[in-house]
Design an enzyme around this catalytic site. Structure first.
Site, mmCIF file in Angstrom:
data_model
loop_
_atom_site.group_PDB
_atom_site.id
_atom_site.type_symbol
_atom_site.label_atom_id
_atom_site.label_comp_id
_atom_site.label_asym_id
_atom_site.label_seq_id
_atom_site.Cartn_x
_atom_site.Cartn_y
_atom_site.Cartn_z
ATOM 1 N N CYS A 80 0.884 -1.171 0.000
ATOM 2 C CA CYS A 80 0.000 0.000 0.000
ATOM 3 C C CYS A 80 0.918 1.215 0.000
ATOM 4 O O CYS A 80 2.125 1.093 -0.238
ATOM 5 C CB CYS A 80 -1.018 -0.021 1.145
ATOM 6 S SG CYS A 80 -0.371 0.248 2.805
ATOM 7 N N HIS A 126 13.714 -14.964 11.606
ATOM 8 C CA HIS A 126 13.215 -14.934 12.984
ATOM 9 C C HIS A 126 11.697 -15.053 13.081
ATOM 10 O O HIS A 126 11.193 -15.543 14.078
ATOM 11 C CB HIS A 126 13.632 -13.625 13.666
ATOM 12 C CG HIS A 126 15.098 -13.561 13.958
ATOM 13 N ND1 HIS A 126 15.642 -12.618 14.801
ATOM 14 C CD2 HIS A 126 16.135 -14.323 13.521
ATOM 15 C CE1 HIS A 126 16.963 -12.807 14.874
ATOM 16 N NE2 HIS A 126 17.286 -13.823 14.096
HETATM 17 C C1 RB5 Z 1 -3.979 5.419 0.616
HETATM 18 O O1 RB5 Z 1 -4.034 6.770 0.345
HETATM 19 C C2 RB5 Z 1 -3.072 5.167 1.810
HETATM 20 O O2 RB5 Z 1 -3.656 5.616 2.970
HETATM 21 C C3 RB5 Z 1 -2.744 3.697 1.901
HETATM 22 O O3 RB5 Z 1 -2.139 3.278 0.727
HETATM 23 C C4 RB5 Z 1 -1.791 3.291 3.006
HETATM 24 O O4 RB5 Z 1 -0.649 4.083 3.013
HETATM 25 C C5 RB5 Z 1 -2.399 3.125 4.343
HETATM 26 O O5 RB5 Z 1 -1.764 2.712 5.304
#
Ligand code: RB5
Length: 144
Positions: free
Chosen positions: A68, A101
């Protein structure tokens, strides 16, 4: 010998890095199973962590990569599933330690925080580093 399947998933913040890692996996001879997302349109990262957890609960694959923007949200969401040990890594050392680990079965990266070359290095290390077992086995057992 059949190719090992590595599962990938990301939200929009991790989309571009996921695509790069998918190509790399194919180049290394793995079967890359991409659960999305499939573009830069805004989506919710828990949905992709849950999709990863569903696949890893079955026999099709045993390891995955999540991305993400920061790597934080999607690792939190993934670790709500008791069969997932997702590790947010930032460099080769954390990629190696999460295997040695913690026996991580999911490596997590931040598409907005980790550069492509470092991420590729992490992936190679994640794929190739065995779990050390021993005292670490006992500690992991306490988390399940
Ligand atoms: C998306 O904008 C962002 O919040 C997500 O990709 C991530 O970084 C959340 O933890």
């Amino acid at each position: 010998m059949s190719k090992e399947t590595i599962v990938l998933a990301s939200d929009h913040g991790g989309f571009e890095l996921k695509e790069t890692l998918k190509d790399m996996l194919s180049g290394l001879g793995y079967e890359a199973l991409d659960l999305g997302c499939h573009g830069l349109e805004s989506v919710d990262y828990p949905d992709y962590a849950d999709a990863m957890a569903d696949v890893l609960a079955g026999a099709r694959a045993r390891r995955g990569v999540l991305v993400c923007g920061s790597g934080i949200g999607i690792s939190m969401a993934a670790n709500r599933h008791s069969h997932i040990r997702a590790a947010l890594v930032h460099d080769g050392l954390t990629a190696r330690l999460c295997r040695q680990h913690n026996n991580a079965n999911v490596m997590v990266l931040g598409g907005r925080t980790t550069g492509v070359d470092v991420a590729k290095d992490c992936l190679k290390i994640f794929l190739n580093t065995p779990f050390e077992g021993g005292r670490h086995e006992r500690r992991i057992g306490k988390m399940s």
